[in-house]
Design a protein around this motif. Structure first.
Motif, short mmCIF file in Angstrom:
data_model
loop_
_atom_site.label_atom_id
_atom_site.label_comp_id
_atom_site.label_asym_id
_atom_site.label_seq_id
_atom_site.Cartn_x
_atom_site.Cartn_y
_atom_site.Cartn_z
N UNK A 180 76.09 48.31 27.18
CA UNK A 180 76.45 47.15 27.83
C UNK A 180 76.17 45.82 26.85
N UNK A 181 75.04 45.86 26.23
CA UNK A 181 74.75 44.87 25.46
C UNK A 181 75.93 44.78 24.22
N UNK A 199 73.64 33.91 25.52
CA UNK A 199 72.95 33.96 26.66
C UNK A 199 72.93 35.35 27.25
N UNK A 200 74.06 35.92 27.57
CA UNK A 200 74.45 37.05 28.54
C UNK A 200 74.04 38.39 27.70
N UNK A 207 67.32 43.26 30.14
CA UNK A 207 67.25 44.60 31.31
C UNK A 207 67.28 45.84 30.79
N UNK A 208 67.70 46.01 29.41
CA UNK A 208 67.60 47.28 28.95
C UNK A 208 66.10 47.63 28.61
N UNK A 209 65.13 46.50 28.26
CA UNK A 209 63.79 46.53 27.94
C UNK A 209 63.10 47.12 29.39
N UNK A 210 63.94 46.38 30.54
CA UNK A 210 63.31 46.61 31.85
C UNK A 210 63.63 48.03 32.44
N UNK A 217 64.09 46.38 21.20
CA UNK A 217 64.38 46.31 19.90
C UNK A 217 65.97 45.86 19.62
N UNK A 218 66.89 46.18 20.92
CA UNK A 218 68.06 45.71 20.76
C UNK A 218 68.18 44.31 20.57
#
Length: 542
Positions: A180-181, A199-200, A207-210, A217-218
């Protein structure tokens, strides 16, 4: 000429989209079919770490999982799925309140309807992750063939398929947010949008780290995109990306702030774990770990796809080196970071398979173009209209794949076997007379509810018995049928060998009437059937 070229592109795009839709149908079908065949049994011993915390949220109303070795977003997503499953189960009169949910883990789900929506959410996310990456590749390189080549290549991976349906896990949800990123990063925003481009993507990175901590690292890739592809105050935008990522992380892991002490202690414990080691899953950090991860990837996808990935990387840099640098930065950093840890699990880099799909797809396209440029191809096309070089190239690549790539994996997924315990229940109901006595070892973790009405079921703790005790116990039952497992032990711990050898001698006084092949039942592991499909026989005393 331009009109004809545009028409060909539209046709190619529609054809590729059609193949992508077919892949989506196939991918969802095999995942749902696989999950249905395994129900009501868990597929991995790690699933309860999420499932138990999720069900506690429903039962207590307290959104603090008090467990931060995994980030909280997968727990909340699982809890949402359980909520839907609870309502569905209540509508089938299986339970009245959330306290009636008996088990969302081992030995088996009860009731199973509670689990279904959560498993389906994670399976759908695994498919969406591939779709987003295919669309991203198409946006970057403007090659419609990538819309179906990326999914096909990812489908060759046994590891990606396993984590997409075998059990609820943090890794596949993390892969979804990684895709999604990139999907957001490479949107066609003209003029450049501060929200969409800075921002998004930052929020999605958080959220990926979540979902999984090592995916943080993304953020580097998002910053790199800001520097290489953005305009204006790029350094300032990088700080906005970082701030947005923090906001995104706190939104989905709120108790990282509200319960800071517990959060920090468990994060520190997990960091120590990855540096101290994990028996059977460790190696020296550095080159040795890097070789491990590269070998695991190569073993899964095969040498040919690995070669196509290298060709695709060359082709990608040639076509657009800046965007390719952004694209390749995350998987390289992730593999490098995990190589610096003492503990290794291939699931930690499961999102890398999405990028393998992109670059292998580009490698296939490059290979086809090289075929078309061969003088032999031009000679054939000049001799006969039937000798279309494009058709010959496609046939050649298909033949190469058939000879070297494990395409049979996709076919095998259409023929999904059920869990051996489910198969055994069906066999018993069809072949063993009602009212018969059936002895089931507790170590088999078997759901005997479907057998209780027509049969007399006796659960027996095999592990605590000797051969003589087992033989004496059988004499108490007239003409019993015995479900006799194939026992083994976790070979990382030698203390189980004596136990498994003792239990396997029980077979010496039994005659098997049907065999169910699978994985041995482990006598010295905290779950005797950690991955489902136990091996056992239906037997009768000699």
């Amino acid at each position: 000429m331009a009109i004809e070229e545009n028409r060909k592109k539209r046709v190619a795009y529609k054809f590729s989209m059609g193949l992508l839709i077919l892949w989506i149908v196939f991918a969802l079908y095999v995942r749902i079919n696989k999950m249905a065949g395994a129900m009501p049994y868990p597929g991995n011993m790690d699933e309860p770490f999420l499932a138990n915390r999720a069900v506690q949220i429903l039962k207590t109303g307290n959104f603090n999982p008090k467990f931060f070795k995994y980030p909280s977003l997968p727990i909340y997503v699982t809890a949402s799925g359980f909520s839907l499953g609870f309502i569905n189960s209540a509508s089938h009169l299986e339970l009245k309140t959330v306290d009636d949910i008996s088990s969302v883990g081992f030995p088996y789900y009860k009731p199973a309807r509670v689990i279904w929506p959560a498993k389906l959410i994670f399976a759908v996310c695994s498919v969406l992750a591939v779709i987003f990456m295919a669309l991203t590749a198409f946006r970057i390189f403007n090659l419609p063939s990538l819309l179906f080549l990326v999914p096909i290549v990812v489908s060759l991976s046994e590891e990606y398929f396993k984590y997409s349906q075998q059990y609820i896990n943090v890794d596949i949800l993390g892969a979804f947010f990684i895709s999604a990123v990139y999907f957001q990063l490479f949107r066609d925003n003209k003029p450049e949008s501060y929200w969409s481009n800075v921002v998004f993507p930052g929020i999605l990175s958080g959220m990926a780290a979540g979902c999984k901590y090592n995916l943080l690292w993304v953020i580097v890739s998002v910053m790199l995109a800001t520097v290489l592809l953005g305009r204006g105050n790029r350094i300032g935008k990088c700080f906005v990306v970082l701030a947005s990522a923090i906001v995104g992380f706190v939104l989905v892991v709120p108790y990282s702030i509200l319960d800071l002490r517990t959060f920090m202690n468990q994060i520190a414990d997990e960091a120590r774990h990855y540096q101290q080691g994990h028996t059977g899953y460790e190696a020296e950090p550095g080159i040795q770990q890097l070789i491990f991860y590269l070998n695991e990837l190569r073993n899964d996808i095969g040498w040919v796809v690995a070669g196509l990935v290298l060709m695709g990387l060359f082709y990608a840099f040639w076509k657009n080196y800046k965007k390719t640098l952004v694209l390749v930065s995350f998987p390289l950093i992730l593999i490098g970071f995990m190589s610096m840890q003492k503990v290794h699990f291939i699931r930690n880099i499961i999102s890398v398979y999405l990028f393998i799909g992109v670059f292998a797809g580009l490698g296939i396209i490059l290979l086809m173009q090289l075929f078309l440029e061969l003088k032999f191809m031009k000679f054939l096309s000049s001799r006969s209209r039937l000798m279309n070089p494009r058709v010959i190239s496609i046939c050649g690549i298909i033949l190469l794949f058939l000879l070297t790539v494990p395409l049979n994996r996709a076919i095998q997924r259409l023929m999904v076997p059920e869990d051996t315990r489910n198969i055994a229940v069906d066999y018993i109901q069809r072949n063993i007379p009602p009212s018969s006595i059936i002895i089931v070892p507790e170590e088999l973790n078997m759901n005997v509810e479907p057998l209780k009405k027509p049969y007399r079921i006796h659960l027996m703790p095999f592990k605590s018995m000797t051969l003589e005790q087992f033989q004496t116990a059988l004499l108490e039952y007239p003409d019993p049928y015995v479900l006799m497992p194939e026992f083994d032990y976790d070979h990382r711990h030698k203390d189980g060998k004596e136990i498994s050898d003792r239990l396997n001698t029980f077979s010496s006084i039994l005659n098997p009437i049907n065999v169910f092949n699978g994985e041995p039942v482990l006598v010295n592991y905290f779950q005797t059937v950690p991955n489902g499909n136990p091996a056992f026989r239906i037997s009768i005393p000699k």
